[in-house]
Write an enzyme that holds these catalytic residues in place. Structure first.
Site, short mmCIF file in Angstrom:
data_model
loop_
_atom_site.label_atom_id
_atom_site.label_comp_id
_atom_site.label_asym_id
_atom_site.label_seq_id
_atom_site.Cartn_x
_atom_site.Cartn_y
_atom_site.Cartn_z
N ASP A 98 0.83 -1.21 0.00
CA ASP A 98 0.00 0.00 0.00
C ASP A 98 0.86 1.27 0.00
OD1 ASP A 98 1.05 -0.14 2.53
OD2 ASP A 98 -0.88 -0.20 3.58
N HIS A 144 3.42 1.83 2.11
CA HIS A 144 3.97 2.23 3.40
C HIS A 144 5.49 2.09 3.44
CE1 HIS A 144 3.22 -2.09 4.84
NE2 HIS A 144 4.47 -1.91 5.20
C1 GLP Z 1 6.87 -4.44 6.79
C2 GLP Z 1 7.93 -3.47 7.29
C3 GLP Z 1 8.43 -2.56 6.17
C4 GLP Z 1 8.75 -3.37 4.94
C5 GLP Z 1 7.50 -4.07 4.47
C6 GLP Z 1 7.69 -4.88 3.19
O1 GLP Z 1 5.60 -3.91 6.81
N1 GLP Z 1 7.46 -2.67 8.35
O2 GLP Z 1 9.56 -1.83 6.62
O3 GLP Z 1 9.26 -2.53 3.93
O4 GLP Z 1 7.09 -4.96 5.51
O5 GLP Z 1 8.26 -6.12 3.51
P1 GLP Z 1 8.79 -7.16 2.44
O6 GLP Z 1 10.15 -6.69 2.08
O7 GLP Z 1 8.80 -8.46 3.16
O8 GLP Z 1 7.84 -7.12 1.29
#
Ligand code: GLP
Length: 247
Positions: A139, A141
């Protein structure tokens, strides 16, 4: 406007090596630098590479300070799914960084405002973050700064969206066990970093990467604020880059 430095790679492993090059350059220039770190699956190839480079004597983390982006509210540091534990197992336990020089928000903080203020103060006392690693959520973030109506400035508590909880469910036994809140550096904290390295891999991130990179700057896509940062390096694999113009 596309002013980010974009590095496209074939594989997540290669992305890890190229991201490690960015960290190595900062560490060599400033052995006591402050690094901002992230969790999730995306940074794992980078952490493996940093460990390997220190083992080969190419890097030295003994004077480095690190600040993590976020932590789940309610999880103790030794909880198997806490971000503190993630960092210990995937990086800190394998490099020479001193334990007292690594900070992660305290998931068990009772006085949340005091903990958040102290977190910001510690980073400030260290002289600010020299290089901040970011991933991106589906989303948009960054850290746990979820889409909302404004850009939250500093470290704060946040309610996790259903989408984020479902995305992170894979690490827990069930959705019910995924915390509903977290503590995260704010957008202001992230934007204050002198240099930002964002790693994005996998085709499931292509659409949100396009929105963050090429869409309007809006708190509905928190990562879009990075368009206003003067030093962002985006390291992405071909799968994530498919919608980027001219890539
Ligand atoms: C979590 C963390 C983020 C990270 C996101 C994506 O929500 N708080 O900092 O960027 O996951 O994670 P992934 O790299 O496993 O897709």
């Amino acid at each position: 406007m596309l002013h980010w430095n974009v590095i496209k790679t074939k594989t997540p492993e290669e992305a890890g090596k190229l991201a490690a090059d960015q960290f190595e350059a900062v560490l060599r220039a400033k052995p006591a630098c402050v690094i901002g770190l992230a969790t999730g699956s995306t940074p794992l190839p980078l952490y493996r590479e940093l460990i390997a480079r220190e083992q080969r004597g190419e890097l030295d983390f003994s004077r480095v300070r690190s600040a993590n982006l976020d932590e789940y509210k309610g999880l103790a540091p030794d909880h198997p799914q806490s971000y503190r534990r993630f960092m210990q197992e995937n990086l800190f336990d394998h490099i020479s960084i001193r334990p007292e020089n690594t900070i992660v928000p305290d998931g068990l903080a009772e006085d949340v405002d005091a903990m958040c203020r102290a977190y910001e103060r510690r980073i400030e006392d260290w002289g600010g973050v020299d290089i901040q690693l970011l991933g991106i959520g589906h989303d948009g973030h960054i850290g746990f700064n979820e889409p909302c109506d404004d850009f939250p400035a500093w470290t704060h508590e946040v309610a996790l969206t259903e989408m984020t909880r479902r995305a992170n469910q894979r690490f827990f036994a069930s959705l019910d066990e995924v915390p509903t809140a977290a503590f995260t550096m704010g957008i202001g904290t992230v934007m204050a970093a002198k240099k930002i390295v964002m790693m994005v891999t996998g085709k499931d991130k292509a659409e949100i990467l396009y929105k963050a990179f090429c869409g309007p700057v809006t708190p509905k896509v928190p990562a879009s604020i990075l368009q206003f940062h003067p030093d962002v390096t985006l390291i992405c694999d071909e799968a994530a880059a498919t919608l980027l113009p001219g890539k």
